[in-house]
Design an enzyme around this catalytic site. Structure first.
Site, short mmCIF file in Angstrom:
data_model
loop_
_atom_site.label_atom_id
_atom_site.label_comp_id
_atom_site.label_asym_id
_atom_site.label_seq_id
_atom_site.Cartn_x
_atom_site.Cartn_y
_atom_site.Cartn_z
N HIS A 124 22.67 59.67 31.83
CA HIS A 124 23.13 58.36 32.29
C HIS A 124 24.12 57.77 31.28
CE1 HIS A 124 20.14 58.20 35.52
NE2 HIS A 124 19.22 58.59 34.64
N ASP A 127 29.35 52.05 32.54
CA ASP A 127 30.76 51.67 32.64
C ASP A 127 30.79 50.15 32.83
OD1 ASP A 127 33.21 50.84 33.63
OD2 ASP A 127 33.30 52.30 35.26
N HIS A 129 32.89 46.99 33.54
CA HIS A 129 34.20 46.55 34.03
C HIS A 129 34.79 45.48 33.11
CE1 HIS A 129 33.66 47.97 38.50
NE2 HIS A 129 33.38 48.92 37.62
N HIS A 164 27.96 49.50 35.70
CA HIS A 164 27.20 50.49 36.48
C HIS A 164 27.17 51.82 35.75
CE1 HIS A 164 30.84 52.66 37.95
NE2 HIS A 164 31.40 51.47 37.98
N CYS A 165 26.27 52.68 36.18
CA CYS A 165 26.18 54.01 35.63
C CYS A 165 27.29 54.87 36.24
CB CYS A 165 24.81 54.61 35.96
SG CYS A 165 24.46 56.12 35.05
N HIS A 174 24.50 57.57 41.60
CA HIS A 174 23.80 56.73 40.62
C HIS A 174 23.95 55.26 40.97
CE1 HIS A 174 22.65 59.52 37.15
NE2 HIS A 174 23.12 60.32 38.09
N MET A 179 21.73 51.77 39.99
CA MET A 179 22.21 51.56 38.63
C MET A 179 23.47 50.71 38.57
SD MET A 179 21.29 55.12 36.75
CE MET A 179 20.95 54.38 35.17
N HIS A 284 27.72 33.84 52.29
CA HIS A 284 27.82 32.58 53.03
C HIS A 284 26.48 31.87 52.91
CE1 HIS A 284 28.76 29.99 56.57
NE2 HIS A 284 27.48 30.15 56.85
N GLU A 308 33.80 28.29 53.06
CA GLU A 308 32.66 28.53 53.97
C GLU A 308 32.03 29.91 53.69
OE1 GLU A 308 33.84 29.24 58.10
OE2 GLU A 308 35.94 29.25 57.47
N THR A 309 32.89 30.86 53.42
CA THR A 309 32.46 32.24 53.16
C THR A 309 33.42 32.80 52.14
OG1 THR A 309 31.71 32.48 55.44
CG2 THR A 309 32.10 34.51 54.25
N HIS A 335 27.71 37.63 55.53
CA HIS A 335 28.05 37.16 56.88
C HIS A 335 28.62 38.24 57.80
CE1 HIS A 335 28.85 34.38 60.13
NE2 HIS A 335 28.36 33.38 59.43
#
Lengths: 372, 285
Positions: A124, A127, A129, A164-165, A174, A179, A284, A308-309, A335
Site C-alpha cells: 500500500h 497519493d 492530491h 488515496h492508495c 484499492h 482506501m 444536495h 442548490e446542488t 442528487h
C-alpha cells in the site's frame, strides 16, 4: 496467502528507497530550496478520528508553520456495506471508509507515517492530491506487509484534497475498496467569502462517498470471498462495467441515518466536506442550500453562493458551508436520486430549534377539495 | 395442479413450531395447509391509523375501543416463501423479489397486490375464504407486541418539525437493524400464540390510508381515504403504495423504511352458503 501476494504484486523496489529515506536526518532529506529550517519547527502529533467526525483543530492560527504528524495504519478487513449483510473485502486506512480527515494550515508540513502490518496481503501507499511530486508521495510511501514508512510534504495550497492508495497496477481496486480520504488545508487566517469577510463554522461533517462494485452469483445474490486476492478477478470485471452496485456515504448504506444521523441546531453553521475519489457526484441538501460552496474545494478561489446542488468531480473534494434556519429532518443526498434512494447515497441531518413561519408556513392543511 | 411436498412443509413447520398443534391433513384440493391461531372475541384500545389534523395541525390519532364480537383465525406464522412460490408456479401470483422459495422462511419482497392475489388463489384452492387482516385485527392479534405510534409531543405546537423529529427518533431508537429475513418462528410467540409479530417483516393489512380532521373533542369531522396506500403493520406502522415490494425503495427521503414486506392471512369464518358450496365442490370433485 504469500503466493497470492506474489501473484498479484511483485516486490516493490521503491519500498527500500522509502525505508532508507525514513532513516535519513530530516535536514538532508529535505534538500533543495528551503523556506524554513525544518529541525526548528514545532511539532504536533494528531490522533485521527473516524468520519463523519474530524479531529479538533483551530480555524485560524497565529504564528508560523508547524510539522503536523499523522499516522495511518492499513487495515485489510471484510466489511458489511449494506443492511442486507453484503460483505466486501475492504482495504482501509485506520479501519474506516472513508479514511480519517486530516486538518492542517497552509504552510504547515504534513509528516505521515504509513504502517502496513504483517497480517495484510497487499502493498500500500498514499497519493496526496495536496502534495507536490513523487506521485503525491506514493513513490516514497510504498510499504509491503510488515513495513512502515514516513514522508513529509509541505501544504502549499489551501483547500480540501483527496488522498488515496495508489499501488502500481491496482490503483482503482484499492480506491474503490475503501482506501481514500481527505485532507483539509485551511488558510492560516481562516475561511473567507468573496469580499474577504471571515466565515466560521460551528460543526464540521466529513462525508466520503464510495462507489462499490460487488460481484453477484448466478441467482443475482452478492458473493462473498475468503480473501482480498480471491475477490480480485470478479471485482475487476464488475468495475470494468462502470456501474456500481452500491453508492454510499461513509462506507455503508445507512451509515449516516437513524441512530447515526448527523445532528445540528437552528442557527448553527456547518461545514460539510464531501470527497469522492473515483466518480462524479452532486451533493444536495433537501430543504437547504449551500450558503457558500467551494465547489472545487480550493480556498484561493471565492466560494459560490446560494447553491442548490454542487458538483464534485471524481478525484476531488468540496467544501460547503450552510447555516440551518429551520428545524426538521434534512436528507443530504447525491442528487442522482436513483443513486440516493436505490444505491444508498443518502444521509440524514436532524436539526432542532424553533420553526420560522416567515420562511415557510402551511397556509391550509390538506383537506377535501373545496368547490369555489 | 401442483402440490407442495407436504412432508417438507410439515418438517419445516414442526422445526420452528415444535410446540404448535399438528398440521391438519391436506386434502387433494389444498395447496398448503396452515396452522392458525384462533383469536378469542374481545375488545381493546386501538390507536387509529392514518394522519389526523386538529385546527390544521398534525396530532396523534385518537384512540377508540374496538370490539370483536366473534373471534377470528389468523395464520400462526407469515406465509412462507415456498407457500407463495406454489401460487407463482400455478400462474396466479407474480414471483416475489429476491427469489427465495424456502419453506422455512417468510416470503418477502411482495406487494399488497401480490398478497391479495395469493389470498384469492388460496381461497380458490381450499374452498375457504382467506384475506388480509385489517389493521385493527392485526393489532388485536399482536397483543403485547403492538406499539402505540403516539409521539407524546405537544399536541398544539406551532413547530411542525417537533413531530417529524420525534417520529424519526422513535423509529431510529428501535436499535440496530438486521434486515436479513429470519426463519419462521425466529422472533418467538406473543401471548396469544401468534409468531413473529413485529419482527423484521412488516405485514400488509387491508386498511386504507386515511387523512382525517378531528374536532377539539377528538371527534372525526371528516376524512379522506386513499386506498392506493395501505397500512403495513410491524414494530412501527407504515403506509405503502399497493405496488411496492421493497419498502426501502418505496420509503420517503427522510424516514426509516420497513425492512421487508410480507404478509399473513385471516381465515374468514365460513358462511352457510360457502359451506354448502364447499361440500358440493368436494362431492363433484
Amino acid at each position: 496467502m504469500l503466493t497470492r501476494r506474489e501473484a498479484l504484486f511483485g516486490t516493490a523496489a521503491s519500498a527500500t528507497t522509502a525505508a532508507i529515506l525514513a532513516t535519513m536526518p530530516a535536514a538532508r532529506a529535505a534538500a533543495g530550496p528551503q523556506s524554513a529550517d525544518i529541525s526548528r519547527l514545532p511539532r504536533e502529533r494528531v490522533e485521527l478520528v473516524a468520519p463523519p467526525f474530524v479531529h479538533a483543530h483551530d480555524q485560524v492560527v497565529r504564528g508560523g508553520p508547524k510539522i503536523v504528524e499523522f499516522r495511518l495504519t492499513v487495515k485489510e478487513q471484510p466489511m458489511v456495506i449494506d443492511d442486507e449483510g453484503t460483505v466486501m473485502q475492504a482495504m482501509t486506512f485506520n479501519g474506516s471508509i472513508p479514511a480519517p480527515m486530516m486538518v492542517v494550515h497552509e504552510g504547515d508540513y504534513v509528516e505521515l507515517t504509513l504502517v502496513n502490518p504483517e497480517t495484510n496481503e497487499m502493498p500500500h501507499n498514499v497519493d496526496f492530491h495536496a502534495a507536490t511530486g513523487a506521485l503525491g508521495g506514493a513513490q516514497l510511501l510504498e510499504v509491503n506487509p510488515g513495513e512502515q514508512a514516513t514522508m513529509r510534504f509541505k501544504a502549499t495550497r489551501a483547500g480540501v484534497f483527496v488522498y488515496h492508495c495508489a499501488p502500481a497496477g491496482m490503483i482503482p481496486w484499492h480506491v474503490v475498496s475503501g482506501m481514500n480520504g481527505a485532507i483539509l488545508v485551511l488558510p492560516r487566517d481562516g475561511l473567507k467569502d468573496g469580499d474577504g469577510r471571515r466565515l466560521k463554522y460551528d460543526r464540521i461533517f466529513y462525508i466520503g462517498e464510495s462507489d462499490f462494485y460487488i460481484p453477484r452469483d448466478a441467482n443475482g445474490k452478492y458473493k462473498s470471498y475468503e480473501s482480498l486476492g480471491d475477490a480480485y478477478d470478479d471485482t475487476l470485471k464488475v468495475m470494468r462495467g462502470l456501474i456500481p452496485t452500491h453508492v454510499v456515504f461513509n462506507g455503508k448504506v445507512g451509515a449516516l441515518t437513524g441512530d447515526n444521523a448527523l445532528k445540528a441546531k437552528v442557527g448553527e453553521t456547518v461545514l460539510i466536506i464531501h470527497s469522492q475519489a473515483n466518480r462524479d457526484t452532486r451533493p444536495h441538501i433537501i430543504g437547504g442550500h449551500g450558503d457558500h460552496v467551494w465547489e472545487q474545494g480550493k480556498f484561493a478561489n471565492p466560494p459560490e453562493k446560494d447553491l442548490e446542488t454542487w458538483f464534485v468531480r471524481g478525484g476531488s473534494a468540496c467544501a460547503a458551508l450552510y447555516t440551518f434556519r429551520q428545524p426538521g429532518i434534512y436528507a443530504y443526498v447525491n442528487h442522482n436520486l436513483i443513486e440516493a434512494a436505490e444505491l444508498g447515497a443518502t444521509a440524514h441531518i436532524t436539526v432542532d430549534g424553533e420553526w420560522n413561519d416567515d420562511l415557510m408556513t402551511q397556509v391550509r392543511a390538506p383537506a377535501p377539495i373545496a368547490s369555489y | 395442479m401442483r402440490l407442495m411436498v407436504p412432508a417438507a412443509l410439515a418438517a419445516a413447520t414442526a422445526l420452528v413450531l415444535a410446540s404448535g398443534p399438528t398440521l391438519r391433513p391436506m386434502s387433494a384440493k389444498t395447496a398448503a395447509s396452515f396452522d392458525t391461531v384462533t383469536i378469542a372475541p374481545g375488545a381493546f384500545e386501538f390507536r387509529l391509523s392514518g394522519e389526523y389534523l386538529k385546527a390544521g395541525r398534525p396530532v396523534d390519532a385518537p384512540k377508540r375501543t374496538v370490539s370483536f364480537r366473534l373471534g377470528f383465525d389468523i395464520m400462526k406464522v407469515e406465509v412462507s416463501a415456498a407457500d407463495y412460490a406454489a401460487c407463482v408456479a400455478d400462474g396466479a401470483c407474480e414471483a416475489a423479489e429476491g427469489g427465495n422459495s424456502s419453506a422455512i422462511y417468510p416470503v418477502t419482497g411482495v406487494s399488497y397486490r401480490d398478497a391479495t392475489a395469493y389470498a384469492a388463489w388460496l381461497s380458490g384452492k381450499t374452498g375457504e375464504t382467506w384475506r388480509l387482516p385489517t389493521d385493527e385485527e392485526w393489532a388485536f392479534a399482536a397483543a403485547e407486541r403492538r406499539s402505540d405510534d403516539a409521539l407524546g409531543v405537544s399536541q398544539d405546537s406551532a413547530n411542525p418539525a417537533e413531530r417529524w423529529l420525534a417520529r424519526y427518533r422513535t423509529e431510529a431508537s428501535a436499535g440496530k437493524r438486521d434486515t436479513e429475513p429470519k426463519p419462521l418462528g425466529h422472533f418467538g410467540m406473543n401471548r396469544k400464540g401468534v409468531a413473529d409479530i413485529a419482527g423484521n417483516v412488516w405485514e400488509w393489512t387491508s386498511t386504507c390510508y386515511v387523512r382525517a380532521t378531528v374536532s377539539t373533542n377528538g371527534k372525526v369531522v371528516h376524512s379522506t381515504d386513499n386506498c392506493g396506500v395501505r397500512v403495513v403493520a410491524g414494530s412501527h406502522r407504515g403506509y405503502m403504495s399497493t405496488f411496492i415490494r421493497d419498502g426501502r425503495s418505496g420509503g420517503c427521503a427522510a424516514g426509516l423504511a420497513p425492512d421487508n414486506l410480507g404478509f399473513r392471512l385471516v381465515r374468514q369464518a365460513p358462511s352457510a352458503i360457502s359451506y354448502v358450496r364447499g361440500l358440493w365442490a368436494r362431492a363433484v370433485g
